[in-house]
Design an enzyme around this catalytic site. Structure first.
Site, PDB file in Angstrom:
ATOM      1  N   LYS A 155       0.860  -1.186   0.000  1.00 31.43           N
ATOM      2  CA  LYS A 155       0.000   0.000   0.000  1.00 31.43           C
ATOM      3  C   LYS A 155       0.894   1.233   0.000  1.00 31.43           C
ATOM      4  CE  LYS A 155      -1.606   2.955   2.519  1.00 31.43           C
ATOM      5  NZ  LYS A 155      -1.456   4.198   1.762  1.00 31.43           N
ATOM      6  N   GLY A 208       6.959   4.576   8.185  1.00 30.54           N
ATOM      7  CA  GLY A 208       6.218   5.826   8.238  1.00 30.54           C
ATOM      8  C   GLY A 208       6.424   6.499   9.577  1.00 30.54           C
ATOM      9  N   SER A 209       5.445   7.288   9.950  1.00 32.51           N
ATOM     10  CA  SER A 209       5.614   8.091  11.167  1.00 32.51           C
ATOM     11  C   SER A 209       5.418   7.244  12.422  1.00 32.51           C
ATOM     12  CB  SER A 209       4.610   9.236  11.148  1.00 32.51           C
ATOM     13  OG  SER A 209       3.302   8.699  11.128  1.00 32.51           O
ATOM     14  N   THR A 210       5.985   7.710  13.512  1.00 32.42           N
ATOM     15  CA  THR A 210       5.887   6.980  14.774  1.00 32.42           C
ATOM     16  C   THR A 210       4.437   6.897  15.236  1.00 32.42           C
ATOM     17  OG1 THR A 210       8.143   7.544  15.334  1.00 32.42           O
ATOM     18  CG2 THR A 210       6.705   6.996  17.177  1.00 32.42           C
ATOM     19  N   GLY A 213       2.716   4.271  13.317  1.00 29.74           N
ATOM     20  CA  GLY A 213       3.317   2.999  13.749  1.00 29.74           C
ATOM     21  C   GLY A 213       2.674   2.481  15.026  1.00 29.74           C
ATOM     22  N   GLU A 230       9.491   0.758  10.733  1.00 36.39           N
ATOM     23  CA  GLU A 230      10.604   1.687  10.468  1.00 36.39           C
ATOM     24  C   GLU A 230      10.013   3.079  10.608  1.00 36.39           C
ATOM     25  OE1 GLU A 230      13.638   0.901  10.074  1.00 36.39           O
ATOM     26  OE2 GLU A 230      13.592  -1.211   9.490  1.00 36.39           O
ATOM     27  N   CYS A 264      14.192   9.885   6.788  1.00 34.40           N
ATOM     28  CA  CYS A 264      14.152   9.451   8.195  1.00 34.40           C
ATOM     29  C   CYS A 264      15.540   9.480   8.817  1.00 34.40           C
ATOM     30  CB  CYS A 264      13.551   8.065   8.284  1.00 34.40           C
ATOM     31  SG  CYS A 264      14.378   6.895   7.226  1.00 34.40           S
ATOM     32  N   GLU A 360      10.825  15.510  15.026  1.00 39.34           N
ATOM     33  CA  GLU A 360      11.174  15.321  13.615  1.00 39.34           C
ATOM     34  C   GLU A 360      10.434  16.359  12.774  1.00 39.34           C
ATOM     35  OE1 GLU A 360       9.621  11.815  11.597  1.00 39.34           O
ATOM     36  OE2 GLU A 360      11.598  11.493  10.735  1.00 39.34           O
TER      37      GLU A 360
HETATM   38  P1  NAD Z   1       2.734   8.339   7.601  1.00 40.44           P
HETATM   39  O1  NAD Z   1       2.888   7.535   8.827  1.00 40.44           O
HETATM   40  O2  NAD Z   1       1.778   9.462   7.592  1.00 40.44           O
HETATM   41  O3  NAD Z   1       2.316   7.403   6.376  1.00 40.44           O
HETATM   42  C1  NAD Z   1       3.040   6.255   6.035  1.00 40.44           C
HETATM   43  C2  NAD Z   1       2.101   5.269   5.405  1.00 40.44           C
HETATM   44  O4  NAD Z   1       1.137   4.893   6.376  1.00 40.44           O
HETATM   45  C3  NAD Z   1       1.331   5.803   4.207  1.00 40.44           C
HETATM   46  O5  NAD Z   1       1.206   4.784   3.252  1.00 40.44           O
HETATM   47  C4  NAD Z   1      -0.025   6.127   4.801  1.00 40.44           C
HETATM   48  O6  NAD Z   1      -1.069   6.056   3.868  1.00 40.44           O
HETATM   49  C5  NAD Z   1      -0.147   5.043   5.836  1.00 40.44           C
HETATM   50  N1  NAD Z   1      -1.102   5.370   6.917  1.00 40.44           N
HETATM   51  C6  NAD Z   1      -1.410   6.597   7.387  1.00 40.44           C
HETATM   52  N2  NAD Z   1      -2.348   6.489   8.362  1.00 40.44           N
HETATM   53  C7  NAD Z   1      -2.603   5.166   8.504  1.00 40.44           C
HETATM   54  C8  NAD Z   1      -3.460   4.425   9.343  1.00 40.44           C
HETATM   55  N3  NAD Z   1      -4.266   5.018  10.238  1.00 40.44           N
HETATM   56  N4  NAD Z   1      -3.468   3.085   9.214  1.00 40.44           N
HETATM   57  C9  NAD Z   1      -2.678   2.463   8.328  1.00 40.44           C
HETATM   58  N5  NAD Z   1      -1.846   3.102   7.493  1.00 40.44           N
HETATM   59  C10 NAD Z   1      -1.809   4.446   7.582  1.00 40.44           C
HETATM   60  O7  NAD Z   1       4.207   8.789   7.223  1.00 40.44           O
HETATM   61  P2  NAD Z   1       4.652   9.664   6.002  1.00 40.44           P
HETATM   62  O8  NAD Z   1       4.287  11.069   6.318  1.00 40.44           O
HETATM   63  O9  NAD Z   1       4.199   9.059   4.706  1.00 40.44           O
HETATM   64  O10 NAD Z   1       6.223   9.461   6.030  1.00 40.44           O
HETATM   65  C11 NAD Z   1       7.040  10.208   6.817  1.00 40.44           C
HETATM   66  C12 NAD Z   1       7.452   9.416   8.042  1.00 40.44           C
HETATM   67  O11 NAD Z   1       8.048   8.190   7.656  1.00 40.44           O
HETATM   68  C13 NAD Z   1       8.513  10.139   8.824  1.00 40.44           C
HETATM   69  O12 NAD Z   1       8.233  10.069  10.196  1.00 40.44           O
HETATM   70  C14 NAD Z   1       9.779   9.359   8.506  1.00 40.44           C
HETATM   71  O13 NAD Z   1      10.778   9.445   9.478  1.00 40.44           O
HETATM   72  C15 NAD Z   1       9.262   7.991   8.363  1.00 40.44           C
HETATM   73  N6  NAD Z   1      10.198   7.171   7.595  1.00 40.44           N
HETATM   74  C16 NAD Z   1      10.906   6.218   8.238  1.00 40.44           C
HETATM   75  C17 NAD Z   1      11.839   5.449   7.540  1.00 40.44           C
HETATM   76  C18 NAD Z   1      12.635   4.390   8.230  1.00 40.44           C
HETATM   77  O14 NAD Z   1      13.163   3.534   7.540  1.00 40.44           O
HETATM   78  N7  NAD Z   1      12.751   4.421   9.543  1.00 40.44           N
HETATM   79  C19 NAD Z   1      12.020   5.652   6.175  1.00 40.44           C
HETATM   80  C20 NAD Z   1      11.272   6.639   5.542  1.00 40.44           C
HETATM   81  C21 NAD Z   1      10.355   7.388   6.267  1.00 40.44           C
END
Ligand code: NAD
Length: 458
Positions: A155, A208-210, A213, A230, A264, A360
């Site tokens: 996704k 994605g974001s903490t 997560g 991650e 990240c 962040e």
């Molecule tokens: P996000 O958490 O908003 O979204 C990430 C993914 O999660 C997207 O596909 C989004 O559609 C999905 N998502 C959002 N809400 C959801 C929910 N309620 N249930 C299930 N899925 C959901 O993050 P973002 O803004 O896309 O990315 C930025 C974040 O990702 C930053 O915090 C960054 O540090 C982190 N990141 C981490 C790594 C790593 O390897 N540690 C790598 C890249 C980005």
């Protein structure tokens, strides 16, 4: 009524496409198709599976220019970075094609027979991917999942699904059976959570974001799903006075402003020894002035726009208004291009609790903080809830080793800002996540260990 997501080019705000967002029914269909495809894929001779993955890698490489253009337009990524990332995608797939027959079990000495372990695939894996490195992070999950005999549903992020969609088409063209790699564009709370809640999905590999997560981990508990997370970071770039200051200052701007700070692993805190603070800052500003911000399709551009105007508003909220005890010591001019461009900013503070030193920002903003000695450097570097990446600059091997061992961070580099290599494990400590991606280490989280004992009495 169908829900469509507008996919926008952040460099000029032009709408590239409208993509239908998957609802629960589409999630259920994708999972059912994947479940059906799984037994055959898992039972395929390792050599045949490896061959298909090699073909996939090769075709991605052959189509690198097309994929890079898609990625650049969708994310606002400088075209040269996008090309490098797509070639890395091919490299990741190739690496894991070679891992297909190299992740095996053990025989364990026991009394009364033979004991052995099998590393078995989990089944249907759900991957939820962010928008900052859409194709690359997709490959980090697809590679190990497919190599170990799983099938995967990806996704992508709402804003950036285009490269993942194209990758799934290429996989099909290469002979990877339908249902083995599915890309399911959709909104997080619907399509993403649909995968997390589904009882036929065995694992969620999330980047994605903490905050998201945490939600995923919570919901996954209902079906005792495996999760790897991650998450975010606030990585420290620790600069000691005995370091090659010029090299450290030259590397520092792109270590945080690369990918417009939407990384990240961005070294978004520079922690610098007080007695070289002024000298370092001078060099940092001077090297930052050399960074080329501009049109992502110009091959000289090093930094493009932020991913959307909404995200730019979030980044700006850290600066306007500026909290007390924080000073803006450099702000670059904006290119006259419209779009979601943001200035490069260097902030300075001695306030350990400042938001800009702890949270962040995920944009082109770096916070510089002085320290007096090694103990304080370690304390500062470890002072956020995160622990993803970081760098240590020093000419003392002993100090480099002491500090590296003391930092609570999953991925560190010494006299370098590199974080990610295909063959080495990558991941975070603390609120930066659970589990490791890349390298042979990643294979563990896509397999279940089964133990079998055979009696020698009968
Ligand atoms: P996000 O958490 O908003 O979204 C990430 C993914 O999660 C997207 O596909 C989004 O559609 C999905 N998502 C959002 N809400 C959801 C929910 N309620 N249930 C299930 N899925 C959901 O993050 P973002 O803004 O896309 O990315 C930025 C974040 O990702 C930053 O915090 C960054 O540090 C982190 N990141 C981490 C790594 C790593 O390897 N540690 C790598 C890249 C980005």
């Amino acid at each position: 009524m169908a829900d469509y997501m507008e996919i926008v080019n952040p460099a000029n705000l032009e709408i590239l496409e409208k993509i239908e967002s998957a609802d629960q029914q589409k999630v259920d269909e994708a999972v059912a198709n994947a479940k059906q495809a799984w037994p055959k894929w898992a039972a395929m001779a390792p050599n045949d599976r490896a061959k298909l993955m090699r073909a996939f890698a090769k075709t991605v490489e052959e189509n690198a220019s097309e994929l890079a253009l898609i990625e650049s337009k969708n994310v606002g990524k400088p075209i040269e970075d996008a090309k490098w990332e797509i070639l890395e995608v091919a490299q990741v797939l190739l690496y894991y094609s070679g891992a297909v027959d190299k992740h095996y079990g053990a025989t364990i000495p026991v009394a009364g027979g033979v004991d052995m372990t099998f590393n078995e695939p989990l089944g249907v894996v759900g991957a939820i991917v962010p928008w900052n490195f859409p194709a690359l992070i997709t490959s980090w999950k697809v590679g190990p999942a497919l190599a170990t005999g799983n099938v995967i549903i990806v996704k992508p992020a709402e804003w950036t699904p285009l490269s993942a969609i194209r990758l799934s088409e290429i996989a099909l063209d290469c002979g990877i059976p339908k249902g083995v790699l599915t890309v399911l564009p959709g909104r997080g709370p619907v399509a993403g959570m649909g995968l997390v809640s589904h009882s036929d999905v065995a694992k969620i590999a999330f980047t994605g974001s903490t905050n998201v997560g945490k939600l995923i981990m919570q919901r996954a508990s209902e079906t005792i799903k495996r999760v790897t997370l991650e998450l975010g970071g606030k990585s420290a770039n620790v600069i000691f006075a005995d370091a090659d200051l010029d090299e450290a200052a030259k590397a520092a701007p792109m270590a945080v402003f690369g990918n417009t700070g939407q990384d990240c692993c961005a070294r978004s805190r520079i922690i610098v020894e007080a007695r070289v603070y002024e000298k370092f800052l001078e060099k940092l500003i001077s090297y930052t002035k050399e960074v080329v911000v501009g049109d992502p399709l110009d091959s000289n551009t090093q930094v493009g726009p932020l991913v959307t105007k909404e995200h730019r508003a979030r980044v700006d909220s850290f600066i306007n208004p500026l909290e007390s005890g924080v000073e803006v010591i450099f702000e670059s001019k904006l290119p006259d291009l419209g779009g979601a461009f943001s200035p490069l900013r260097i902030l300075a503070t001695t306030k350990k609790t400042a938001r800009v030193a702890n949270e962040e920002i995920f944009g082109p903003v770096v916070t510089v903080i002085p320290f007096k000695d090694e103990t304080e450097a370690i304390e500062l570097a470890n002072s956020t809830v995160y622990g993803l990446s970081g760098s240590i600059w020093t000419n003392s091997t002993g100090r480099a080793l002491r500090v590296a061992r003391a930092l609570r961070s999953g991925t560190l580099s010494i006299n370098s800002n590199s974080s990610v290599r295909t063959s080495t494990p990558f991941g975070g400590m603390g609120m930066s996540g659970i589990g490791r991606e890349l390298g042979m280490e990643a294979l563990r989280s896509y397999t279940e260990v089964k133990n079998v004992f055979i009696s020698d009495h009968i």
